[in-house]
Design a protein around this motif. Structure first.
Motif, PDB file in Angstrom:
ATOM      1  N   ASP A   1       2.757   3.410   7.126  1.00  0.00           N
ATOM      2  CA  ASP A   1       2.522   1.965   7.194  1.00  0.00           C
ATOM      3  C   ASP A   1       3.877   1.277   7.285  1.00  0.00           C
ATOM      4  O   ASP A   1       4.516   0.984   6.272  1.00  0.00           O
ATOM      5  CB  ASP A   1       1.753   1.489   5.966  1.00  0.00           C
TER       6      ASP A   1
ATOM      7  N   ASP B   1       2.633   9.086  12.403  1.00  0.00           N
ATOM      8  CA  ASP B   1       1.701  10.212  12.417  1.00  0.00           C
ATOM      9  C   ASP B   1       1.655  10.771  13.834  1.00  0.00           C
ATOM     10  O   ASP B   1       1.299  10.032  14.766  1.00  0.00           O
ATOM     11  CB  ASP B   1       0.312   9.740  11.981  1.00  0.00           C
TER      12      ASP B   1
ATOM     13  N   ALA C   1       1.540   5.503   0.111  1.00  0.00           N
ATOM     14  CA  ALA C   1       1.031   6.720   0.732  1.00  0.00           C
ATOM     15  C   ALA C   1       0.224   7.520  -0.284  1.00  0.00           C
ATOM     16  O   ALA C   1       0.557   7.558  -1.476  1.00  0.00           O
ATOM     17  CB  ALA C   1       2.184   7.559   1.256  1.00  0.00           C
ATOM     18  N   ALA C   2      -0.832   8.153   0.167  1.00  0.00           N
ATOM     19  CA  ALA C   2      -1.674   8.940  -0.731  1.00  0.00           C
ATOM     20  C   ALA C   2      -0.902  10.089  -1.356  1.00  0.00           C
ATOM     21  O   ALA C   2      -1.098  10.419  -2.529  1.00  0.00           O
ATOM     22  CB  ALA C   2      -2.887   9.466   0.036  1.00  0.00           C
ATOM     23  N   VAL C   3      -0.018  10.704  -0.572  1.00  0.00           N
ATOM     24  CA  VAL C   3       0.835  11.782  -1.071  1.00  0.00           C
ATOM     25  C   VAL C   3       2.257  11.243  -1.128  1.00  0.00           C
ATOM     26  O   VAL C   3       2.822  10.867  -0.100  1.00  0.00           O
ATOM     27  CB  VAL C   3       0.758  13.020  -0.163  1.00  0.00           C
ATOM     28  N   ARG C   4       2.839  11.206  -2.316  1.00  0.00           N
ATOM     29  CA  ARG C   4       4.181  10.656  -2.478  1.00  0.00           C
ATOM     30  C   ARG C   4       4.854  11.303  -3.681  1.00  0.00           C
ATOM     31  O   ARG C   4       4.191  11.759  -4.608  1.00  0.00           O
ATOM     32  CB  ARG C   4       4.129   9.134  -2.649  1.00  0.00           C
TER      33      ARG C   4
ATOM     34  N   GLY D   1       4.659   5.857   3.466  1.00  0.00           N
ATOM     35  CA  GLY D   1       4.003   6.659   4.491  1.00  0.00           C
ATOM     36  C   GLY D   1       4.221   6.104   5.890  1.00  0.00           C
ATOM     37  O   GLY D   1       5.339   5.714   6.258  1.00  0.00           O
TER      38      GLY D   1
ATOM     39  N   PRO E   1       0.838  -1.207   0.000  1.00  0.00           N
ATOM     40  CA  PRO E   1       0.000   0.000   0.000  1.00  0.00           C
ATOM     41  C   PRO E   1       0.872   1.256   0.000  1.00  0.00           C
ATOM     42  O   PRO E   1       1.799   1.376   0.797  1.00  0.00           O
ATOM     43  CB  PRO E   1      -0.797  -0.128   1.304  1.00  0.00           C
TER      44      PRO E   1
END
Length: 283
Positions: free
Chosen positions: A65, A87, A26-29, A63, A24
């Motif tokens: 994870d 986070d 990261a949404a922002v990468r 991210g 998976p």
């Protein structure tokens, strides 16, 4: 026999990554790799280059994870240490203590190309307090122009700070780089370390002089007791420019003195990353 089967620390690679396609993201990468960098391949490279131990850093594109990183650490608990990305809003004591049990000894702030966080916010101050209580460090990756803004709050919070990749100077002319000059001045804090790694992210590999000059300036300011070396394997986005052999050989060019190199490869990272020289190593 793999070097990890011995009890002595021969050398420590203080910066590498492992990952696999299909994890998976990261949404922002900034990018996503099109190849695998497996633990088995990395351990083979360590053995081939006479390096007994390594530090795995959570890749930015995964991210927060950290599961793949933690699995790798648990596979080789005496040979590897890890730097996680967390986070600040969700990193509670239970999570961080579980990571420490797996071999994590620091958190990474990979802020290249990202807005600078407001480190004065309560969640960041609480995270820094937890990091300090665990005797971890904060690893910072940020362009030199913003080093002061990004690094000073970490030092002000009382944390140990490790700066990635020479501090990411922006110019081959080290003397004119204000952010790099701040890094040299900050050496007086006694809680700052720098990674001599990934010079190719700062300067062209065809121009070895800037990396050599930067390493000598850092050596003069911090001494070998606060410098470590990292391969930056698998050299994401730069694999066409460098391989592990070249990254390993570069340190001798940057730091010609053998005694200083030994400190940078063995003594300093052993303390910083909490390796125990008497452990029985696995795999």
């Amino acid at each position: 026999m793999p070097l990890a089967a011995t009890t002595a620390i021969a050398a420590i690679d203080s910066h590498a990554h492992v990952f696999a396609r299909g994890l998976p993201l990261a949404a922002v990468r900034r990018h996503a790799p099109d190849h695998d960098a497996t633990l088995a391949e990395y351990l083979g490279l360590l053995d081939a280059h006479g390096i007994s131990h390594g530090v795995l850093v959570q890749p930015s594109f995964l991210g927060t994870d950290n599961r793949f990183l933690l699995d790798a650490l648990r596979a080789c608990p005496a040979r590897l240490r890890g730097i996680a990305v967390v986070d600040p809003a969700t990193a509670d004591d239970a999570l961080l203590h579980a990571m420490a049990e797996a071999g994590v000894c620091g958190i990474r702030l990979n802020l290249v190309g990202m807005p600078l966080p407001d480190f004065s916010r309560p969640e960041w101050q609480q995270l820094f307090a937890r990091v300090k209580a665990l005797d971890w460090h904060v690893e910072l990756h940020r362009e030199s122009r913003d080093l002061c803004l990004a690094a000073q709050p970490v030092l002000d919070a009382g944390c140990a700070l490790v700066v990635d990749h020479f501090g990411r100077p922006s110019s081959p002319d080290i003397a004119s780089d204000e952010g790099f000059a701040w890094l040299l001045r900050a050496a007086g804090s006694r809680r700052l370390w720098v990674k001599l790694s990934a010079a190719y992210r700062n300067w062209s590999p065809a121009l070895p002089a800037p990396a050599r000059d930067a390493a000598q300036a850092l050596l003069e300011a911090l001494g070998p007791a606060r410098l470590v070396w990292g391969s930056d394997w698998p050299h994401t986005q730069h694999r066409e420019l460098v391989d592990y052999t070249a990254a390993h050989a570069a340190l001798a060019d940057w730091v010609p003195d053998a005694d200083a190199r030994r400190q940078i490869l063995v003594d300093t990272p052993a303390r910083l990353f909490k390796f125990k020289t008497g452990d029985n190593h696995d795999q």
